[in-house]
Design an enzyme around this catalytic site. Structure first.
Site, PDB file in Angstrom:
ATOM      1  N   CYS A 160     -41.727  43.487 114.395  1.00 13.53           N
ATOM      2  CA  CYS A 160     -43.055  42.866 114.486  1.00 13.53           C
ATOM      3  C   CYS A 160     -43.440  42.810 115.960  1.00 13.53           C
ATOM      4  O   CYS A 160     -42.897  43.566 116.773  1.00 13.53           O
ATOM      5  CB  CYS A 160     -43.090  41.493 113.813  1.00 13.53           C
ATOM      6  SG  CYS A 160     -42.010  40.252 114.545  1.00 13.53           S
ATOM      7  N   ASN A 210     -40.982  39.251 117.491  1.00 14.15           N
ATOM      8  CA  ASN A 210     -39.607  39.125 116.963  1.00 14.15           C
ATOM      9  C   ASN A 210     -39.151  37.666 116.896  1.00 14.15           C
ATOM     10  O   ASN A 210     -37.963  37.361 117.058  1.00 14.15           O
ATOM     11  CB  ASN A 210     -38.610  39.971 117.773  1.00 14.15           C
ATOM     12  CG  ASN A 210     -37.251  40.186 117.094  1.00 14.15           C
ATOM     13  OD1 ASN A 210     -36.236  40.359 117.774  1.00 14.15           O
ATOM     14  ND2 ASN A 210     -37.199  40.168 115.783  1.00 14.15           N
ATOM     15  N   CYS A 216     -41.192  35.504 114.471  1.00 13.48           N
ATOM     16  CA  CYS A 216     -41.709  35.005 113.179  1.00 13.48           C
ATOM     17  C   CYS A 216     -41.431  35.980 112.031  1.00 13.48           C
ATOM     18  O   CYS A 216     -40.560  35.739 111.199  1.00 13.48           O
ATOM     19  CB  CYS A 216     -43.212  34.734 113.254  1.00 13.48           C
ATOM     20  SG  CYS A 216     -43.609  33.153 114.023  1.00 13.48           S
ATOM     21  N   ARG A 217     -42.196  37.071 111.957  1.00 13.85           N
ATOM     22  CA  ARG A 217     -42.157  37.912 110.762  1.00 13.85           C
ATOM     23  C   ARG A 217     -40.897  38.758 110.644  1.00 13.85           C
ATOM     24  O   ARG A 217     -40.260  38.783 109.571  1.00 13.85           O
ATOM     25  CB  ARG A 217     -43.391  38.818 110.713  1.00 13.85           C
ATOM     26  CG  ARG A 217     -44.686  38.058 110.508  1.00 13.85           C
ATOM     27  CD  ARG A 217     -45.877  38.924 110.825  1.00 13.85           C
ATOM     28  NE  ARG A 217     -45.898  39.308 112.243  1.00 13.85           N
ATOM     29  CZ  ARG A 217     -46.717  40.205 112.774  1.00 13.85           C
ATOM     30  NH1 ARG A 217     -47.574  40.837 111.989  1.00 13.85           N
ATOM     31  NH2 ARG A 217     -46.665  40.466 114.065  1.00 13.85           N
ATOM     32  N   SER A 218     -40.515  39.481 111.703  1.00 16.32           N
ATOM     33  CA  SER A 218     -39.370  40.388 111.532  1.00 16.32           C
ATOM     34  C   SER A 218     -38.029  39.657 111.398  1.00 16.32           C
ATOM     35  O   SER A 218     -37.196  40.092 110.594  1.00 16.32           O
ATOM     36  CB  SER A 218     -39.331  41.482 112.603  1.00 16.32           C
ATOM     37  OG  SER A 218     -39.202  40.974 113.899  1.00 16.32           O
ATOM     38  N   ASP A 230     -49.629  37.346 110.515  1.00 24.44           N
ATOM     39  CA  ASP A 230     -48.720  36.698 111.465  1.00 24.44           C
ATOM     40  C   ASP A 230     -48.874  35.183 111.403  1.00 24.44           C
ATOM     41  O   ASP A 230     -49.890  34.641 111.830  1.00 24.44           O
ATOM     42  CB  ASP A 230     -49.030  37.205 112.877  1.00 24.44           C
ATOM     43  CG  ASP A 230     -47.944  36.813 113.853  1.00 24.44           C
ATOM     44  OD1 ASP A 230     -47.162  35.883 113.535  1.00 24.44           O
ATOM     45  OD2 ASP A 230     -47.875  37.427 114.924  1.00 24.44           O
TER      46      ASP A 230
HETATM   47  P1  4NP Z   1     -44.279  37.700 115.301  1.00 22.74           P
HETATM   48  O1  4NP Z   1     -45.330  36.582 115.838  1.00 22.74           O
HETATM   49  O2  4NP Z   1     -44.792  39.031 115.774  1.00 22.74           O
HETATM   50  O3  4NP Z   1     -44.342  37.569 113.813  1.00 22.74           O
HETATM   51  O4  4NP Z   1     -42.957  37.319 115.891  1.00 22.74           O
HETATM   52  C1  4NP Z   1     -45.618  36.430 117.209  1.00 22.74           C
HETATM   53  C2  4NP Z   1     -45.031  35.390 117.887  1.00 22.74           C
HETATM   54  C3  4NP Z   1     -45.341  35.209 119.229  1.00 22.74           C
HETATM   55  C4  4NP Z   1     -46.224  36.071 119.855  1.00 22.74           C
HETATM   56  C5  4NP Z   1     -46.793  37.117 119.160  1.00 22.74           C
HETATM   57  C6  4NP Z   1     -46.485  37.289 117.829  1.00 22.74           C
HETATM   58  N1  4NP Z   1     -46.569  35.874 121.215  1.00 22.74           N
HETATM   59  O5  4NP Z   1     -47.374  36.630 121.752  1.00 22.74           O
HETATM   60  O6  4NP Z   1     -46.036  34.938 121.844  1.00 22.74           O
END
Ligand code: 4NP
Length: 142
Positions: free
Chosen positions: A7, A10, A12-14, A116
């Site tokens: 994702c 890294n 939340c989703r993955s 997300d």
């Molecule tokens: P993920 O969500 O891609 O599902 O891990 C996110 C968490 C944090 C950020 C972006 C996406 N960030 O930019 O901090």
């Protein structure tokens, strides 16, 4: 079989996809982010809390950034949304043919991405979809 979930952050989703999938699959798993902001961090607290309410614990996972070497190290690379797929493909080494697929391709759903929850705050909705996709992926590679 080695499966990598990818994702953006890294956190939340993955890691959730990895944490859910490793409970039902004998495949080797890992996850990574296309961005590097959270390298070394554990999964996002509210995501871990929502997952814990369903009996999952993936608090052991730590964020790392996706690299071109991952194309050699894994048999299948799974992105959570179309931007992930583009960012992954940008790093594909010449001649490499490792499949890169959307996680939602493995579920009977009209969704074409895992939204997300870092932004939507819908951690349970994300987990519902991740559980559906994980089952479909496990059936597809069994
Ligand atoms: P993920 O969500 O891609 O599902 O891990 C996110 C968490 C944090 C950020 C972006 C996406 N960030 O930019 O901090």
């Amino acid at each position: 079989m080695k499966v990598l979930f990818v994702c953006l952050g890294n956190i939340c989703r993955s890691p959730s996809a990895e944490g859910v999938f490793r409970e039902i699959s004998s495949a080797q798993t890992d996850s990574a982010g296309t961005g590097g902001w959270h390298v070394g961090d554990p999964p996002y607290g509210p995501m871990l809390d929502a997952a814990a309410r369903r009996g999952y614990d993936f608090s052991d996972l730590r964020a790392r950034q996706f690299t071109a070497q991952d194309f050699q190290a894994f048999d299948l690379i799974i992105g959570m949304d179309a931007a992930n797929i583009r960012d992954i493909e940008d790093l594909r080494p010449a001649g490499n043919e490792t499949p890169v697929r959307l996680f939602t391709d493995y579920a009977e759903t009209t969704m074409t991405e895992v939204p997300d929850p870092y932004y939507t705050r819908d951690f349970d909705g994300a987990l519902d979809l991740i559980e559906l996709c994980a089952k479909g992926l496990n059936d597809a590679i069994a």
